[in-house]
Scaffold this motif. Structure first.
Motif, mmCIF file in Angstrom:
data_model
loop_
_atom_site.group_PDB
_atom_site.id
_atom_site.type_symbol
_atom_site.label_atom_id
_atom_site.label_comp_id
_atom_site.label_asym_id
_atom_site.label_seq_id
_atom_site.Cartn_x
_atom_site.Cartn_y
_atom_site.Cartn_z
ATOM 1 N N SER A 294 75.054 116.226 130.978
ATOM 2 C CA SER A 294 75.585 115.133 131.690
ATOM 3 C C SER A 294 77.145 114.907 130.983
ATOM 4 N N ILE A 295 77.039 115.660 129.872
ATOM 5 C CA ILE A 295 78.979 116.083 129.487
ATOM 6 C C ILE A 295 79.564 117.644 129.341
ATOM 7 N N ASP A 296 80.407 117.671 130.273
ATOM 8 C CA ASP A 296 80.594 119.114 130.191
ATOM 9 C C ASP A 296 81.828 119.739 129.575
ATOM 10 N N LEU A 297 81.940 118.539 128.156
ATOM 11 C CA LEU A 297 82.953 118.902 127.473
ATOM 12 C C LEU A 297 83.093 118.044 125.914
ATOM 13 N N PHE A 298 83.224 119.100 124.926
ATOM 14 C CA PHE A 298 83.017 117.457 123.258
ATOM 15 C C PHE A 298 84.228 118.450 122.675
ATOM 16 N N LEU A 299 84.763 117.233 122.531
ATOM 17 C CA LEU A 299 85.448 117.849 121.036
ATOM 18 C C LEU A 299 85.218 117.613 119.541
ATOM 19 N N GLU A 300 84.596 118.121 119.027
ATOM 20 C CA GLU A 300 84.648 117.538 117.413
ATOM 21 C C GLU A 300 84.125 118.721 116.091
ATOM 22 N N ALA A 301 83.772 118.508 115.336
ATOM 23 C CA ALA A 301 84.382 119.435 114.478
ATOM 24 C C ALA A 301 82.558 120.240 114.419
ATOM 25 N N ASN A 302 83.131 121.331 113.875
ATOM 26 C CA ASN A 302 81.823 122.162 113.886
ATOM 27 C C ASN A 302 80.887 121.739 113.110
ATOM 28 N N TYR A 303 79.364 121.746 114.281
ATOM 29 C CA TYR A 303 78.210 121.194 113.706
ATOM 30 C C TYR A 303 77.233 122.026 114.417
ATOM 31 N N MET A 304 78.012 123.788 114.065
ATOM 32 C CA MET A 304 76.750 124.912 113.877
ATOM 33 C C MET A 304 75.478 124.614 113.100
ATOM 34 N N THR A 305 75.560 124.348 111.977
ATOM 35 C CA THR A 305 74.387 124.252 111.393
ATOM 36 C C THR A 305 74.325 123.541 111.283
ATOM 37 N N SER A 306 73.915 121.940 111.781
ATOM 38 C CA SER A 306 72.511 121.607 112.043
ATOM 39 C C SER A 306 72.150 121.678 113.175
ATOM 40 N N ASN A 307 72.275 123.088 113.985
ATOM 41 C CA ASN A 307 71.791 123.144 115.243
ATOM 42 C C ASN A 307 71.335 124.782 115.965
ATOM 43 N N GLY A 308 70.741 124.831 114.359
ATOM 44 C CA GLY A 308 69.466 125.974 114.527
ATOM 45 C C GLY A 308 70.941 127.779 113.878
ATOM 46 N N VAL A 309 71.517 126.851 113.622
ATOM 47 C CA VAL A 309 72.512 128.437 112.776
ATOM 48 C C VAL A 309 72.688 127.881 111.087
ATOM 49 N N ASN A 310 71.165 128.767 111.018
ATOM 50 C CA ASN A 310 72.023 127.920 109.432
ATOM 51 C C ASN A 310 72.733 129.164 108.726
ATOM 52 N N GLU A 311 72.875 131.080 109.211
ATOM 53 C CA GLU A 311 73.620 130.966 108.306
ATOM 54 C C GLU A 311 74.987 130.738 108.402
ATOM 55 N N ALA A 312 75.320 129.735 109.119
ATOM 56 C CA ALA A 312 76.789 129.580 109.182
ATOM 57 C C ALA A 312 77.380 128.625 107.507
ATOM 58 N N LYS A 313 76.494 128.313 107.603
ATOM 59 C CA LYS A 313 75.833 127.366 106.078
ATOM 60 C C LYS A 313 76.932 128.271 104.854
ATOM 61 N N GLU B 42 73.311 130.722 122.414
ATOM 62 C CA GLU B 42 72.504 131.109 122.461
ATOM 63 C C GLU B 42 71.181 129.961 122.492
ATOM 64 N N LEU B 43 71.058 128.959 121.436
ATOM 65 C CA LEU B 43 69.912 128.442 120.888
ATOM 66 C C LEU B 43 70.243 126.775 121.807
ATOM 67 N N ASN B 44 71.394 126.828 121.755
ATOM 68 C CA ASN B 44 72.122 125.280 122.262
ATOM 69 C C ASN B 44 72.563 125.133 123.816
ATOM 70 N N ASN B 45 72.816 125.764 124.512
ATOM 71 C CA ASN B 45 73.094 126.001 125.600
ATOM 72 C C ASN B 45 74.897 125.658 125.882
ATOM 73 N N ILE B 46 75.127 125.958 124.999
ATOM 74 C CA ILE B 46 76.625 125.342 124.313
ATOM 75 C C ILE B 46 77.655 126.861 124.325
ATOM 76 N N LYS B 47 78.496 126.466 124.619
ATOM 77 C CA LYS B 47 79.726 128.008 124.440
ATOM 78 C C LYS B 47 80.846 127.535 123.612
ATOM 79 N N ILE B 48 81.285 127.688 122.601
ATOM 80 C CA ILE B 48 82.611 127.686 121.963
ATOM 81 C C ILE B 48 83.905 127.971 122.723
ATOM 82 N N ILE B 49 84.308 127.113 123.104
ATOM 83 C CA ILE B 49 85.139 127.938 123.978
ATOM 84 C C ILE B 49 86.759 128.157 123.204
ATOM 85 N N ALA B 50 87.223 126.843 122.310
ATOM 86 C CA ALA B 50 88.545 127.326 121.178
ATOM 87 C C ALA B 50 87.720 126.682 119.976
ATOM 88 N N ASN B 51 88.224 127.160 118.811
ATOM 89 C CA ASN B 51 87.879 126.607 117.809
ATOM 90 C C ASN B 51 89.249 126.557 116.385
#
Length: 379
Positions: A130-149, A181-190
């Protein structure tokens, strides 16, 4: 033509689609099948302004001199940054870059200032489509990527260049792939590199000892809370758009934020001190719904990714340019600026290794991952 997915799309369908399509999450899906290289952050603001001027000259042409066919596409992009925040300025740069280079074939509707909801809500909406693009800080650790902590241990990085080394490493790419893979969200720029963080505080702080018991607003990220707690502070997760009110009402004593946001978000207006921590750096990420990323054409995808990276360079230049100006304005308004000395910065960094060892021992990420971070940093 791509049709916008509706909010009621079931999470079960999304999860199944993500599992099938995960092979494309790895790297950037360029038309030649190769991964785009990490972007060197050497381009100046003047250079990116010149690039934008080139885009304004009209739509791109292909190798034969004919106009590239960008089809027709309308995108929605959200963020939590204030209307005059440099992140919003850079988001507008990205919008303009896409629209001008495509000759108006691709339209981007931007919604800053949490107009589409809090961070957690907008991330979920991006995964749902329902949103195509979103600009925000790194939230990988709160969305299943525990090792990114391990890469988010708050006080690991002593400079922006330190953080860039890790953020552009193969290790971070692996985390981004798993997040997709876990969130159906591609990070296209960081590569939207932010200034160092600070505490906008109503308590005078000169040492780490002065931080004991400090009620401080942080984003809702578990590892961040743990790092602040380890140093004796009392971290309080609060939505970014509610932080100013929390400080005004005394719910917190301080807000943890980037130093430039202390000005643009108006935090300095209700605080007495700006404490420069000199020990944490990070970046904004551009998130994209992965179904959309796969559904659009190669030329549409490549332009959107190019614009996101160019906007990141533009943002990083703005961050460097505006910091001194904003600090001066805050001082004129009466806030006292205190910069932590190196010996106190070392005290902030010291517990990070202990936290990492604790998580590794618990099996939350592979043993030796924090050491890999230190190796990337050359320590």
């Amino acid at each position: 033509m791509y049709k916008k997915r509706i909010l009621s799309l079931s999470l079960a369908i999304i999860a199944a689609a993500s599992a099938v399509l995960f092979s494309g999450c790895s790297g950037n899906q360029a038309s030649n099948g190769t991964q785009a290289p990490a972007q060197a952050q050497t381009e100046t603001k003047a250079d990116t302004d010149a690039d934008q001027g080139d885009a304004a000259a009209g739509p791109d042409s292909d190798s034969s001199g004919g106009e590239i066919d960008y089809g027709s596409l309308e995108l929605t992009m959200g963020s939590t940054g204030a209307a005059d925040d440099i992140s919003t300025q850079a988001m507008t740069y990205m919008k303009d870059y896409i629209e001008e280079k495509s000759g108006g074939a691709i339209k981007v509707n931007t919604f800053p200032s949490s107009q589409l909801g809090a961070t957690v809500d907008q991330l979920e909406m991006t995964g749902q489509g329902s949103i195509d693009l979103f600009l925000e800080a790194n939230y990988m650790t709160s969305n299943g990527v525990n090792e990114a902590k391990v890469g988010s241990l708050t006080f690991t990085y002593g400079s922006k260049e330190d953080y860039r080394k890790v953020n552009e490493s193969e290790l971070t790419q692996q985390w981004k792939d798993k997040f997709c893979e876990l969130n159906n969200i591609k990070i296209i720029a960081n590569n939207w590199y932010r200034n160092g963080t600070a505490l906008v505080s109503n308590r005078e702080i000169h040492t780490v000892e002065d931080m004991k018991g400090l009620k401080v607003r942080i984003p809702p990220v578990d590892i961040t809370m743990e790092c602040f707690s380890e140093l004796g502070m009392n971290p309080t997760p609060i939505a970014y758009n509610e932080s100013l009110l929390a400080l005004q009402q005394g719910i917190v004593d301080a807000i943890w934020c980037t130093e430039d946001a202390a000005y643009t978000m108006g935090f300095y207006e209700v605080a007495k001190y700006l404490i420069e921590l000199n020990s944490y750096f990070d970046a904004m990420y551009v998130y994209m719904n992965y179904d959309l990323y796969q559904d659009i054409t190669d030329v549409q995808r490549e332009l959107i990714e190019e614009a996101a990276l160019k906007a990141g360079e533009y943002y990083s230049g703005l961050a460097d340019d505006i910091l001194a100006e904003n600090v001066a304005k805050m001082q004129e308004a009466g806030i006292q600026v205190i910069s932590l000395p190196p010996e106190e910065v070392d005290k902030l960094k010291a517990p990070m290794k202990e936290i990492a060892d604790r998580h590794e021992a618990a099996g939350e990420w592979p043993v030796g991952t924090y050491d890999e971070i230190l190796t990337i940093l050359g320590e």
